[in-house]
Motif scaffolding. Structure first.
Motif, short mmCIF file in Angstrom:
data_model
loop_
_atom_site.label_atom_id
_atom_site.label_comp_id
_atom_site.label_asym_id
_atom_site.label_seq_id
_atom_site.Cartn_x
_atom_site.Cartn_y
_atom_site.Cartn_z
N LEU A 51 38.66 38.90 49.56
CA LEU A 51 37.61 38.17 49.39
C LEU A 51 38.09 36.69 48.76
O LEU A 51 37.64 35.44 49.51
CB LEU A 51 36.66 38.41 48.45
CG LEU A 51 35.60 39.48 48.48
CD1 LEU A 51 34.83 40.00 47.51
CD2 LEU A 51 34.68 38.88 49.85
N ALA A 52 39.26 36.47 48.29
CA ALA A 52 39.85 35.32 47.62
C ALA A 52 40.53 34.47 48.78
O ALA A 52 40.42 33.46 48.97
CB ALA A 52 40.85 35.61 46.73
N HIS A 53 41.01 35.42 49.87
CA HIS A 53 41.57 34.76 50.95
C HIS A 53 40.40 34.18 52.09
O HIS A 53 40.67 33.22 52.56
CB HIS A 53 42.74 35.69 51.60
CG HIS A 53 43.95 35.66 50.87
ND1 HIS A 53 44.79 34.67 51.14
CD2 HIS A 53 44.40 36.59 50.06
CE1 HIS A 53 46.01 34.89 50.29
NE2 HIS A 53 45.75 36.03 49.79
N PHE A 66 33.25 31.21 48.36
CA PHE A 66 34.10 30.32 49.14
C PHE A 66 35.43 30.99 48.95
O PHE A 66 35.82 31.84 48.21
CB PHE A 66 34.23 28.87 48.51
CG PHE A 66 34.75 28.90 47.20
CD1 PHE A 66 35.92 28.38 46.72
CD2 PHE A 66 33.80 29.06 46.08
CE1 PHE A 66 36.44 28.58 45.52
CE2 PHE A 66 34.49 28.87 44.82
CZ PHE A 66 35.61 28.87 44.41
N ALA A 67 36.49 30.70 49.74
CA ALA A 67 37.94 31.18 49.83
C ALA A 67 38.71 30.56 48.89
O ALA A 67 38.85 29.33 48.79
CB ALA A 67 38.62 30.74 51.27
N SER A 118 49.30 29.35 45.20
CA SER A 118 50.39 29.94 44.36
C SER A 118 49.85 31.13 43.84
O SER A 118 50.40 32.29 43.83
CB SER A 118 51.02 28.95 43.54
OG SER A 118 51.90 29.54 42.67
N PHE A 119 48.67 31.11 43.16
CA PHE A 119 48.09 32.24 42.64
C PHE A 119 47.84 33.38 43.35
O PHE A 119 48.26 34.50 43.27
CB PHE A 119 46.89 31.65 41.95
CG PHE A 119 46.13 32.95 41.13
CD1 PHE A 119 46.35 33.37 40.04
CD2 PHE A 119 45.02 33.44 41.82
CE1 PHE A 119 45.71 34.40 39.45
CE2 PHE A 119 44.04 34.67 41.21
CZ PHE A 119 44.63 34.94 40.08
N CYS A 120 47.21 33.12 44.61
CA CYS A 120 46.88 34.10 45.59
C CYS A 120 48.12 34.63 46.34
O CYS A 120 48.15 35.78 46.35
CB CYS A 120 45.99 33.33 46.56
SG CYS A 120 44.29 33.11 46.08
N GLU A 121 49.25 33.70 46.42
CA GLU A 121 50.39 34.30 47.15
C GLU A 121 51.00 35.31 46.06
O GLU A 121 51.54 36.26 46.37
CB GLU A 121 51.19 33.14 47.18
CG GLU A 121 52.51 33.53 48.08
CD GLU A 121 53.13 32.18 48.42
OE1 GLU A 121 54.32 32.07 48.30
OE2 GLU A 121 52.79 31.16 49.12
N ARG A 122 50.94 35.09 44.74
CA ARG A 122 51.50 36.18 43.88
C ARG A 122 50.76 37.40 43.66
O ARG A 122 51.29 38.39 43.59
CB ARG A 122 51.59 35.14 42.58
CG ARG A 122 52.24 36.03 41.54
CD ARG A 122 52.83 35.05 40.26
NE ARG A 122 53.94 35.82 39.27
CZ ARG A 122 54.71 35.40 39.04
NH1 ARG A 122 55.22 34.13 39.31
NH2 ARG A 122 55.60 36.08 38.45
#
Length: 160
Positions: free
Chosen positions: A108-110, A119-120, A127-131
């Motif tokens: 959902l975050a992506h 919203f995405a 950086s947060f989502c990558e981690r």
């Protein structure tokens, strides 16, 4: 093989817990006193993920002496091996629950969800989502190792 798989699963779950637990990003805004911050504990499912990975890592650390005992005494009681398989299965289920919940939130975050007006999140907090995504990879790797661990333990029990 049992000892090596336990160590690999412990490293994977510990790495996932640490990576998610330290995930944080702050975005500046056009107003000097306001900053937007993203942390893992802002989302309860990520907190559940960190807790489950920590519990599984602690269990794996506590089960290492039993694994070493089974290596030293290969003719050890089958009852202790069966109990270990039962606990391994429970811990795999717990790890799967934590990783699945976190995976749904990362998805959902992506991508967001237009029909729910979500919203995405990752468009702003890259950086947060990558981690968090890398943390999930480690956790799902731990699930695969648990499956191998349960299969090898079951085969060892059936040979007795």
């Amino acid at each position: 093989m049992d000892l090596v798989l336990r160590i690999i699963a412990a490293v994977g779950s510990l790495g996932s817990a640490v990576a998610m637990g330290t995930a944080e990003q702050t975005l500046p805004s056009f107003i000097q006193f306001i900053q937007f911050n993203a942390q893992y504990n802002d989302i309860p499912m990520f907190t559940f993920f960190v807790i489950t990975n920590s519990i599984v890592c602690a269990y794996l650390g506590l089960s290492l002496p039993m694994s070493i005992f089974h290596i030293i005494r290969s003719s050890a009681a089958i009852n202790s091996r069966i109990i270990l398989v039962i606990f391994d299965t429970v811990m795999m289920a717990l790890l799967t629950a934590g990783a699945s919940v976190a995976a749904a939130i990362v998805y959902l975050a992506h991508n967001g969800n237009a029909s729910a007006n979500w919203f995405a999140y990752c468009q702003q907090f890259n950086s947060f989502c990558e981690r968090t995504s890398w943390s999930l990879i480690g956790s799902f790797g731990g699930i695969i190792v648990f499956m191998l661990l349960i299969i090898t333990s079951a085969v060892a029990i059936s040979r007795r």
